[in-house]
Structures are given as C-alpha cells and as structure tokens.
Design an enzyme around this catalytic site. Sequence first.
Site, mmCIF file in Angstrom:
data_model
loop_
_atom_site.group_PDB
_atom_site.id
_atom_site.type_symbol
_atom_site.label_atom_id
_atom_site.label_comp_id
_atom_site.label_asym_id
_atom_site.label_seq_id
_atom_site.Cartn_x
_atom_site.Cartn_y
_atom_site.Cartn_z
ATOM 1 N N HIS A 88 0.834 -1.217 0.000
ATOM 2 C CA HIS A 88 0.000 0.000 0.000
ATOM 3 C C HIS A 88 0.861 1.257 0.000
ATOM 4 C CE1 HIS A 88 -3.346 -2.722 1.177
ATOM 5 N NE2 HIS A 88 -2.386 -3.311 1.877
ATOM 6 N N SER A 111 13.640 22.313 -15.781
ATOM 7 C CA SER A 111 12.429 23.077 -16.051
ATOM 8 C C SER A 111 12.845 24.430 -16.590
ATOM 9 C CB SER A 111 11.649 23.234 -14.742
ATOM 10 O OG SER A 111 10.820 24.374 -14.825
ATOM 11 N N LYS A 123 14.795 22.249 -10.660
ATOM 12 C CA LYS A 123 14.191 20.971 -11.043
ATOM 13 C C LYS A 123 15.114 20.039 -11.808
ATOM 14 C CE LYS A 123 10.084 20.264 -11.458
ATOM 15 N NZ LYS A 123 8.840 19.826 -10.938
ATOM 16 N N GLU A 142 9.209 8.732 -16.817
ATOM 17 C CA GLU A 142 7.835 9.225 -17.014
ATOM 18 C C GLU A 142 7.319 8.849 -18.400
ATOM 19 O OE1 GLU A 142 7.028 13.412 -15.427
ATOM 20 O OE2 GLU A 142 9.200 13.244 -15.305
#
Length: 471
Positions: free
Chosen positions: A167, A288, A294, A301
């Site tokens: 979980h 970024s 970033k 991804e």
Amino acid sequence: MNNDPALQQDDTKKTWSGRFNEPVSALVERYTASVSFDQRLTEYDIQGSLAHAQMLAEQGIISAADLTAIQQGMQQIRDEIRNHQFVWLQELEDVHLNIEKRLTALVGDAGKRLHTGRSRNDQVATDIRLFLRTAIDEIISLIKAMQHALLSLAEQHIHTIMPGFTHLQVAQPVSFGHHLMAYFEMLKRDVERLTDCRKRVNQLPLGAAALAGTSYPINRERVAQLLDFEAVCQNSLDAVSDRDFAIEFSACAALIMTHLSRMSEEFILWMNPAFGFIQLADRFCTGSSIMPQKKNPDVPELVRGKTGRVNGHLVALLTLMKAQPLAYNKDNQEDKEPLFDTVDTLTDTLRIYADMLGGVRVNQETMRASALRGYATATDLADYLVKKGIPFRDAHEIVAKAVQFAEQKGCDLSKLELNELQQFSIQIESDIFAVLTLEGSMNSRNHTGGTAPEQVQAAIQKAKAWLPWKM
Ligand code: ARG
C-alpha cells in the site's frame, strides 16, 4: 514480352483493374493505400518472393530462366531501395504491388509470373510473420541486456536495506538487491512468453493463396524450409485471415511495458527528495524552463506514458480482428501501424532502460533511515512472541499497542527500553533487540524467494545460470 494487344498494360492502371469501369477517387486511393507504412516490409517481401519463385522453379511451374530473371531483378530493387532511388507510388497501393510492378518493368514476363500460385493475402501474412520473428529475436536480446544491467546493480546491493512497501506504506525491511531481482523475474517470464509466441509466429502462410489454396503443384514445406519457418500453416483460410500471432505478440509487449512502467513509477517516486533513495544520471532527466532547481525524471515518465500507447495497440488489434468473417478482409491492413509502433516503442524503451540502470546512484543511508521510520520490524516482534507460545492474533494485538506507544514516544521499536517493551508482554527478553534490527529482520527471511542476503545471492546465481553471461 507478350505481344497480345489485349494484354498490353497501361502503366497508370491498377494491377487488378481489368474489370473496373472507373478509377478510384484520389481520396479512396489515399484511404486504401498502405505503401506509406508497409514499405517497411520490403526486405521480408523480397525474401518471401525469392523463396516462392525458387519453389515454383523447382516444381517446374516457372522456368529456370524466369527464376534467374526474378533473382536479378530483386537484387536490383534491393539496391535501388538501399540507395533511395526506388520510387514508391501510392497508386500502386502497397509494398507488394510496388515491388512487383518494378520487377516487371525490369525483367518483363518473368516478373508477371512471380505471382503464380500466390495472393497478396498469403504474401502479406508471410511478410508480417517474418518481420515479427526478427523483431522478437531483437527484443529478447534487448531484454537480456537489461537483465544484465539489473543483475549487476542487484549484486552491488544485496546488503543494502530499504523499506519494503505494501500500500506504499512501510511494511518490512528488504534487500534492495531483492527488490531489483523481482524485476528480473518479471523480465524472465517476458522472455519465456516471447519465446513461446515466436513458435506460433514462425509458421508459413504462403501456399494458402487468396484463401483456398492453389491448383498448382506447389511445395509449401520447401518454402518453409527456405524461409526458416518451423512449419506451414495447416489451414489456408486460417493462414490468410488470423492475426492472433500479432495480437499475442502485442500482449507480450504490453506486459513488458507494464513491468517497465511499474519500475519507472518507483524510480520517479524514489527520485523525489521526500524519498531520496536514488539519483538517475543527468542524461535521463531534464530541467524546467521556469524552476531552476528541477531535475525531472523524463525518461521513466515517458516509459510510463508510452505503456499507454502499447496497451492501446493491443486493444486496437483485438478490436480489428473481432467479428471479421473468414477469410482475409482488408481490415487486416490496419494491423501494421500498431504493430510497427509497438516494436519501435518497445525496442527504444528497452535500450534506454539498460543504459539508465547503469547510471542509477543509490543513497543507502536514506533508504536505511526510511526503513527505520515505519516500524518495519513490528512483524518480527510478533513472530518472536509467537515463537514463545503466544497465538499470532494475540501477538499482533500486543505489537500494535507497542507500536502505538513508540509512536507517542517518537522512536522506533528497537529504541524502546526492555522494561517499556515488557509492559506489553512479559515474554519479551533482552534477545529481542537482535530481532528488532533491520538486519535481524531481513536475515531471518531465509528460504527460497526470501529477502535474506544469502537467498538474494542464491537468486542472483540462478539468474546468471539462466542468462547467458556473454551475449
Ligand atoms: N495491403 C494489404 C494488407 O496489408 C495486402 C493484402 C491485400 N489483399 C487484397 N486482396 N486486397 O493487408
């Protein structure tokens, strides 16, 4: 050349247009043509044609001179394509008719005889199978390269402790090597699935002709042998119409991408400073344009994102096949783009992944600290009590209370005093502290498939024996 005026071909006419009174509209021509994408099958189409022609000559269906002419013409076509001189024409519909037309232009009647005893229906089914067979072999070797990368990372981290999750909550401490080897197992099954799928891909449709077979005295087994197929498709209707082998391959591909997507999701989480477990090499990340701090895990991804399109292709192929009456239908022309994109997406992804795994930096201290934060050894305390004769459900209750107490105190179970622990059960003695360490917990799971370093080492040895070490 045949001089019968009735047979003189107008080059602008369709190969099949003999019975038609009007040409198709430009839109219909574009809509029905596949040459823009099926030219990718060129090499397989030529291989299939050469094997077919050789069999026709061996069977005395065409002459030896025709065979030689076909072979020479095909060689020239190969050269033209390699040198980007070949002119692909949309009005010639697909790869098959483009090549056949050029062959006929080059070698005359011999080119027109090539299609004896054959149809584009069994021809295209053969081309796709040859294409997929090659793709499967390449994909298997790319998976194995990735498994090598996984193995060497796992080997460095047999003793590295991370929190195992259920979980996504801290559950029990595990070896990071063990965690990585879970993916090795998934990929191993992926290789096995592809190997099995390859057997069903590797069957020859040629000879089925349009749908019913052909009246020429062909030798299908000979063509299978020439093209290295394991067997010939046993039913002509099935041979030209089903694409289950492509669907099966797509299902294998979707599962591989799904496995890689899960790993990607973990990498993305672990790269977040809130986890801080790993760093990916900069070359797999981007910054970024607005937030200077970033470092985004773009590659994992995109792997996660591209899994969507591969899964989508599987659904496209299933839907394409569903409700098609026997035998061939033009619907099947739509099998190629999903299949090609699946192969391309998967091969790129596997290539990138093997490289990315080589550049993973592991932050062992952070992993360990995280395992210490979530009461990961609570089960070990319960098991300790069970071994002292307390029924498991009661032990569970006792430990839950102890965890609550530790939580209020703001420390791990292993940091409680013996007398504090004994408030919950007098069975607890000083030997508990060895049990409550992360190492104690991990080392105790010492059976096949468990996370004890000894077992992880054994799993790695087994994996090495399964995977050829040199490729
Ligand atoms: N381009 C077609 C395909 O990809 C080749 C087979 C066409 N057959 C036919 N009878 N029109 O499926």
